[in-house]
Design an enzyme around this catalytic site. Structure first.
Site, PDB file in Angstrom:
ATOM      1  N   PRO A  22       0.680  -1.144  -0.507  1.00  0.00           N
ATOM      2  CA  PRO A  22      -0.176  -0.049   0.405  1.00  0.00           C
ATOM      3  C   PRO A  22       0.739   1.238  -0.203  1.00  0.00           C
ATOM      4  CG  PRO A  22      -0.282  -0.901   2.205  1.00  0.00           C
ATOM      5  CD  PRO A  22       0.593  -2.395   1.181  1.00  0.00           C
ATOM      6  N   ASN A  23       0.674   2.374  -0.614  1.00  0.00           N
ATOM      7  CA  ASN A  23       1.016   3.616  -1.106  1.00  0.00           C
ATOM      8  C   ASN A  23       1.858   3.471  -2.009  1.00  0.00           C
ATOM      9  OD1 ASN A  23      -0.952   4.879   1.321  1.00  0.00           O
ATOM     10  ND2 ASN A  23      -0.634   3.791   3.023  1.00  0.00           N
ATOM     11  N   ARG A  30       4.850  11.331  -2.551  1.00  0.00           N
ATOM     12  CA  ARG A  30       4.100  10.778  -1.584  1.00  0.00           C
ATOM     13  C   ARG A  30       5.314  10.902  -0.582  1.00  0.00           C
ATOM     14  NH1 ARG A  30       4.634   4.336   1.073  1.00  0.00           N
ATOM     15  NH2 ARG A  30       3.820   5.024   2.974  1.00  0.00           N
ATOM     16  N   TYR A  35      10.865   9.068   0.833  1.00  0.00           N
ATOM     17  CA  TYR A  35      11.390   7.819   0.166  1.00  0.00           C
ATOM     18  C   TYR A  35      12.481   8.002  -1.172  1.00  0.00           C
ATOM     19  CZ  TYR A  35       7.445   5.774   3.414  1.00  0.00           C
ATOM     20  OH  TYR A  35       7.416   5.856   4.945  1.00  0.00           O
ATOM     21  N   ASN A  86       8.050  -5.608  -0.301  1.00  0.00           N
ATOM     22  CA  ASN A  86       8.188  -4.481   0.145  1.00  0.00           C
ATOM     23  C   ASN A  86       6.330  -4.258   0.326  1.00  0.00           C
ATOM     24  OD1 ASN A  86       8.190  -1.735   1.188  1.00  0.00           O
ATOM     25  ND2 ASN A  86       9.103  -0.945  -0.518  1.00  0.00           N
ATOM     26  N   ALA A  89       3.081  -0.732   4.724  1.00  0.00           N
ATOM     27  CA  ALA A  89       2.730  -0.552   6.251  1.00  0.00           C
ATOM     28  C   ALA A  89       2.131  -2.387   6.419  1.00  0.00           C
ATOM     29  CB  ALA A  89       1.725  -0.055   6.283  1.00  0.00           C
ATOM     30  N   HIS A  92       4.251  -3.991   9.014  1.00  0.00           N
ATOM     31  CA  HIS A  92       4.081  -4.511  10.009  1.00  0.00           C
ATOM     32  C   HIS A  92       2.840  -4.648  10.822  1.00  0.00           C
ATOM     33  CE1 HIS A  92       7.568  -1.315   9.387  1.00  0.00           C
ATOM     34  NE2 HIS A  92       6.825  -0.214   8.741  1.00  0.00           N
ATOM     35  N   ASP A  99       2.046 -15.406   6.300  1.00  0.00           N
ATOM     36  CA  ASP A  99       1.810 -16.269   5.964  1.00  0.00           C
ATOM     37  C   ASP A  99       2.005 -17.730   4.715  1.00  0.00           C
ATOM     38  OD1 ASP A  99       1.697 -17.463   8.646  1.00  0.00           O
ATOM     39  OD2 ASP A  99      -1.011 -17.313   9.312  1.00  0.00           O
ATOM     40  N   GLU A 110      13.300  -9.306   1.773  1.00  0.00           N
ATOM     41  CA  GLU A 110      11.844  -8.097   1.879  1.00  0.00           C
ATOM     42  C   GLU A 110      13.044  -6.718   1.545  1.00  0.00           C
ATOM     43  OE1 GLU A 110      11.743  -8.211   6.235  1.00  0.00           O
ATOM     44  OE2 GLU A 110      10.381  -6.425   6.581  1.00  0.00           O
ATOM     45  N   HIS A 112      12.624  -1.946   2.014  1.00  0.00           N
ATOM     46  CA  HIS A 112      12.212  -0.908   2.689  1.00  0.00           C
ATOM     47  C   HIS A 112      13.466   0.524   1.914  1.00  0.00           C
ATOM     48  CE1 HIS A 112       9.103  -3.047   5.074  1.00  0.00           C
ATOM     49  NE2 HIS A 112      10.556  -4.035   5.452  1.00  0.00           N
ATOM     50  N   SER A 114      12.831   3.601   3.360  1.00  0.00           N
ATOM     51  CA  SER A 114      13.927   3.569   4.298  1.00  0.00           C
ATOM     52  C   SER A 114      14.018   2.846   5.134  1.00  0.00           C
ATOM     53  CB  SER A 114      12.548   4.520   4.891  1.00  0.00           C
ATOM     54  OG  SER A 114      11.623   4.268   5.493  1.00  0.00           O
ATOM     55  N   ARG A 119      13.319   5.141  12.721  1.00  0.00           N
ATOM     56  CA  ARG A 119      11.445   5.496  12.583  1.00  0.00           C
ATOM     57  C   ARG A 119      10.651   5.270  13.484  1.00  0.00           C
ATOM     58  NH1 ARG A 119       8.677   5.121   6.428  1.00  0.00           N
ATOM     59  NH2 ARG A 119       8.406   6.724   7.586  1.00  0.00           N
ATOM     60  N   ARG A 123       7.494   1.017  13.979  1.00  0.00           N
ATOM     61  CA  ARG A 123       8.353   0.386  11.938  1.00  0.00           C
ATOM     62  C   ARG A 123       8.914  -0.423  12.490  1.00  0.00           C
ATOM     63  NH1 ARG A 123       5.307   3.547   8.253  1.00  0.00           N
ATOM     64  NH2 ARG A 123       5.076   5.775   9.200  1.00  0.00           N
TER      65      ARG A 123
HETATM   66  C1  DQA Z   1       8.512   1.329   3.711  1.00  0.00           C
HETATM   67  C2  DQA Z   1       8.234   1.887   4.973  1.00  0.00           C
HETATM   68  C3  DQA Z   1       7.280   1.194   6.203  1.00  0.00           C
HETATM   69  O1  DQA Z   1       7.286   1.391   7.224  1.00  0.00           O
HETATM   70  C4  DQA Z   1       6.067   2.226   5.033  1.00  0.00           C
HETATM   71  O2  DQA Z   1       5.077   1.847   5.485  1.00  0.00           O
HETATM   72  C5  DQA Z   1       5.425   2.151   3.454  1.00  0.00           C
HETATM   73  C6  DQA Z   1       7.253   2.161   2.608  1.00  0.00           C
HETATM   74  C7  DQA Z   1       9.573   1.524   2.951  1.00  0.00           C
HETATM   75  O3  DQA Z   1      10.081   1.527   1.545  1.00  0.00           O
HETATM   76  O4  DQA Z   1      10.137   2.475   3.123  1.00  0.00           O
HETATM   77  O5  DQA Z   1       4.456   2.280   3.342  1.00  0.00           O
HETATM   78  O6  DQA Z   1       7.869   0.036   3.715  1.00  0.00           O
END
Ligand code: DQA
Length: 163
Positions: A22-23, A30, A35, A86, A89, A92, A99, A110, A112, A114, A119, A123
């Site tokens: 998401p996002n 954003r 980011y 990635n 959110a 977390h 699963d 995995e 990220h 950031s 942070r 997170r």
């Molecule tokens: C993220 C870090 C997450 O905490 C955050 O909710 C994101 C982006 C990152 O790529 O740094 O949406 O996964």
């Protein structure tokens, strides 16, 4: 490489699924101070170009919906060789994505953008990490490239080992 296809033996190029939660479709606008200014389309283009260099086929996707991400991970079991994720959110919060990754049996990495450990305290914990061979964070979009290098190497080693 373990061939996961209905037509065993046909696939010679490893396939990797790069999943974004998401996002991440909002990248570029954003919180660019966290980011970066690249869009998700820019990240996808870099991953596709790096996939050509590594000789791996890249399937790059984004969804804001947890269940869709779970469905894609389940489907990946049948026709992908590894996953880079990635989860945004959901990292977390999502036992369901954890699963699904565990059930897939695929090597997962995995990512990220950031450094989540610098942070907010909420997170710092990742459910995804329990299913991941490794985690890369804090290098912005270059983290995807690092993850692709790591996954391509894992798959090559796996192929060498399995014959
Ligand atoms: C993220 C870090 C997450 O905490 C955050 O909710 C994101 C982006 C990152 O790529 O740094 O949406 O996964």
């Amino acid at each position: 490489m373990a061939i996961r296809t209905n037509k065993p033996g046909l696939r010679v190029t490893p396939k990797i699924l790069i999943l974004n939660g998401p996002n991440l479709n909002m990248l570029g606008t954003r919180q660019p101070e966290i980011y970066g200014s690249e869009t998700l389309a820019d990240v996808e283009a870099s991953c596709r170009s790096h996939g050509e260099t590594l000789e791996v086929a890249v399937d790059f996707r984004q969804s804001n919906h947890e269940g869709v991400l779970v469905d894609w991970i389940q489907e990946a079991r049948l026709d992908q060789d590894g996953i880079i994720i990635n989860a945004g959110a959901y990292t977390h919060t999502s036992v369901a994505i954890l699963d699904a990754l565990l059930a897939s049996g695929l090597p997962a990495i995995e990512v990220h953008l950031s450094n989540i450990h610098q942070r907010d305290p909420f997170r710092h914990h990742s459910y995804i990490s329990k299913a991941a061979r490794g985690m890369i964070c804090g290098f912005g979009s270059h983290g995807y490239i690092l993850a692709m290098d790591a996954l391509a190497r894992l798959l090559r080693d796996q192929k060498r080992h399995n014959g």
